[in-house]
Scaffold this active site. Structure first.
Site, short mmCIF file in Angstrom:
data_model
loop_
_atom_site.label_atom_id
_atom_site.label_comp_id
_atom_site.label_asym_id
_atom_site.label_seq_id
_atom_site.Cartn_x
_atom_site.Cartn_y
_atom_site.Cartn_z
N TYR A 153 0.83 -1.21 0.00
CA TYR A 153 0.00 0.00 0.00
C TYR A 153 0.87 1.26 0.00
O TYR A 153 1.72 1.43 0.87
CB TYR A 153 -0.91 -0.04 1.22
CG TYR A 153 -1.61 1.24 1.58
CD1 TYR A 153 -2.43 1.90 0.65
CD2 TYR A 153 -1.49 1.80 2.86
CE1 TYR A 153 -3.09 3.07 0.99
CE2 TYR A 153 -2.14 2.96 3.20
CZ TYR A 153 -2.94 3.60 2.27
OH TYR A 153 -3.59 4.76 2.61
N ASP A 238 -1.08 -5.65 9.71
CA ASP A 238 -2.22 -4.80 9.34
C ASP A 238 -3.35 -5.72 8.89
O ASP A 238 -3.27 -6.36 7.84
CB ASP A 238 -1.79 -3.87 8.21
CG ASP A 238 -2.89 -2.91 7.78
OD1 ASP A 238 -4.05 -3.33 7.71
OD2 ASP A 238 -2.57 -1.75 7.49
N ILE A 240 -6.72 -4.70 8.53
CA ILE A 240 -7.89 -3.82 8.40
C ILE A 240 -8.92 -4.34 7.41
O ILE A 240 -10.04 -3.83 7.37
CB ILE A 240 -7.48 -2.38 8.02
CG1 ILE A 240 -6.87 -2.31 6.62
CG2 ILE A 240 -6.51 -1.81 9.05
CD1 ILE A 240 -6.61 -0.89 6.14
N LYS A 277 -12.56 -0.13 6.50
CA LYS A 277 -12.78 -1.04 5.38
C LYS A 277 -13.88 -2.07 5.68
O LYS A 277 -14.78 -2.27 4.87
CB LYS A 277 -11.48 -1.77 5.03
CG LYS A 277 -10.28 -0.84 4.89
CD LYS A 277 -10.48 0.26 3.86
CE LYS A 277 -9.24 1.13 3.74
NZ LYS A 277 -9.40 2.21 2.73
#
Length: 487
Positions: A153, A238, A240, A277
């Site tokens: 990302y 991460d 999410i 998200k």
């Protein structure tokens, strides 16, 4: 806004005047192109369609329905106003107890109720952006580095680096094994960092992956945990997109796998989560740090004073996530809708010979346009991207902005639009590819004639041409008229 002048640079800090925010990239340039000419079905039907924003808008109706049916959850309604003063005054930086309990329970649910999470380890932050930066401040000093598997990302360059001075060191993953993270790749990256005197303090992984839309399997997670334990470095996971996995294989959290690994030092394990998200609430700025390290929890909680979640938001979220019927219904319906939208898009692309990396999670897929490159270079990838932005009017994100090791891959977000906009976007892509294919076929025939080959090209279907050995080569020198126009 113009560039910072030389005189202003002398007056401002290094942080204020450097480009560590990472916004000087094609990823953010695509957003600007959309903002300058935003698509609208009736008011601007020829505008740019935003497909570079990983936003989940497929279940807003479920959340809106809950809000209407639960007016007491908000202090800004007549039904909830009696609690206005209690919420509006100063609150403990630890967060409302009911908020931390509800978030921990929601995190357990999206992890299949296979883990138990302690509300006392929940540290809130202003979105996952703030959570990542806080962890970077806690775990590393300026100049230290985190290993990060590619592609990753683009926002990580800003979130972890800009104000902390921390570096990101790539773990190169390749399409030959579907960009899977391997022990060999981790070791290779670590050794290269050591050889250049870069101190590695941790490994950052994104599971499910942004931009790949894939989930890490149990054995890979075990390999990752073994690796960070052997090197005595931190693991920032991460998660999410945990609730966006819409088909098998299911999402597996590092919180679950660490319990299965004998001798795992849980002080090295930290999870970043948010509601941006999975619930589609990025505007609420609800970010979470869940660390198994007591010292990190304590320090991160102190740092959280720079990016708290408002108590009004905490109260509303606590009430919503405590409604088990709503949560179970939301997770189930979101999974179905994501699966349907993902299937509609990828099948539509497959009909014109465009393949995508096999995926089952996230709000995007990884599109393979390598055969449309004139040459297999990142320069040609950006040239193709400019055509897609300026002529096809679609903001898809080029792989180079995700630090992909191979040119020709693009991330396509599919959950941030309504059904009709999706159909328009798909028509645009299909038309562009069909036109490009015509140019490729003409070029192929000319190539054959130049080689004095008498080949009759009588393809019944487009797929016959796209599946030929010559066309499957990512190094094909041919290009469409649209691609040739770049020169």
């Amino acid at each position: 806004m113009g560039l910072i002048s030389v005189s202003n640079k002398k007056l401002l800090s290094k942080i204020a005047t450097n480009d560590g925010h990472g916004e000087n990239s094609a990823y953010f340039d695509g957003w600007k192109a959309y903002e300058n000419d935003p698509f609208h079905l009736t008011q601007n039907p020829n505008g740019v369609i935003q497909m570079g924003l990983a936003e989940n808008q497929l279940c807003f109706d479920l959340i809106q329905e809950w809000v209407v049916n639960n007016p007491r959850a908000s202090i800004c309604t007549s039904e909830g106003a009696q609690h206005f003063k209690d919420i509006a005054i100063f609150q403990d930086y630890h967060g409302l107890p009911e908020f931390r309990k509800a978030v921990a329970r929601f995190m357990e649910k999206v992890r299949g109720d296979r883990v138990t999470l302690d509300p006392e380890r929940i540290v809130m932050s202003g979105g996952a952006t703030g959570a990542h930066e806080t962890l970077a401040f806690c775990l590393a000093d300026p100049g230290d580095a985190f290993l990060v598997p590619t592609p990753y990302y683009p926002g990580f360059d800003r979130d972890l680096r800009w104000r902390t001075g921390v570096q990101l060191f790539p773990v190169v993953c390749e399409s030959s094994n579907n960009f899977k993270v391997t022990k060999e790749a981790l070791e290779d990256a670590y050794e290269k960092a050591q050889a250049t005197n870069i101190r590695i303090k941790g490994l950052l992984i994104n599971n499910p992956s942004n931009p790949l839309g894939t989930v890490l399997d149990r054995e890979t997670l075990k390999d990752i945990l073994r690796f960070i334990n052997e090197k005595n470095i931190h693991l920032v996971c991460d998660e999410i997109y945990a609730a966006t996995a819409f088909s098998q294989p299911s999402f597996i959290s590092v919180a679950e796998v660490k319990e299965e690994l004998v001798g795992c030092n849980e002080n090295l394990v930290h999870i970043v989560y948010s509601l941006s998200k999975d619930l589609g609430l990025p505007g609420f700025r609800v970010g979470i740090i869940y660390s198994y390290n007591d010292v990190v929890v304590n320090i991160a909680r102190k740092m959280s004073s720079f990016g708290l979640v408002s108590t009004q938001t905490q109260r509303l979220i606590a009430s919503m996530l405590s409604d088990d019927i709503f949560v179970e219904n939301f997770i189930a319906k979101s999974s179905v809708r994501l699966s349907q939208r993902h299937g509609s898009f990828t099948k539509g692309l497959a009909q014109v010979g465009i393949s995508t990396l096999k995926s089952n999670a996230g709000l995007f897929f990884w599109m393979d346009l390598r055969r449309l490159l004139k040459e297999p270079t990142f320069e040609d990838e950006l040239d193709l991207w400019h055509i897609i932005i300026n002529e096809v009017k679609l903001n898809v994100s080029p792989g180079c902005s995700f630090h992909c090791s191979e040119p020709g891959w693009f991330r396509v977000c599919f959950a941030n639009m309504d059904d009709e906009t999706m159909r328009v976007a798909l028509r645009r892509i299909r038309h562009f590819v069909l036109q490009a294919n015509k140019g490729l076929e003409v070029a192929f025939k000319k190539q054959c004639r130049r080689s004095k080959l008498e080949i009759s090209l009588s393809f019944r279907r487009l797929d016959d041409f796209m599946n030929s050995p010559f066309m499957n080569s990512p190094h094909s020198p041919m290009s469409s008229p649209m691609v040739q126009a770049r020169n």
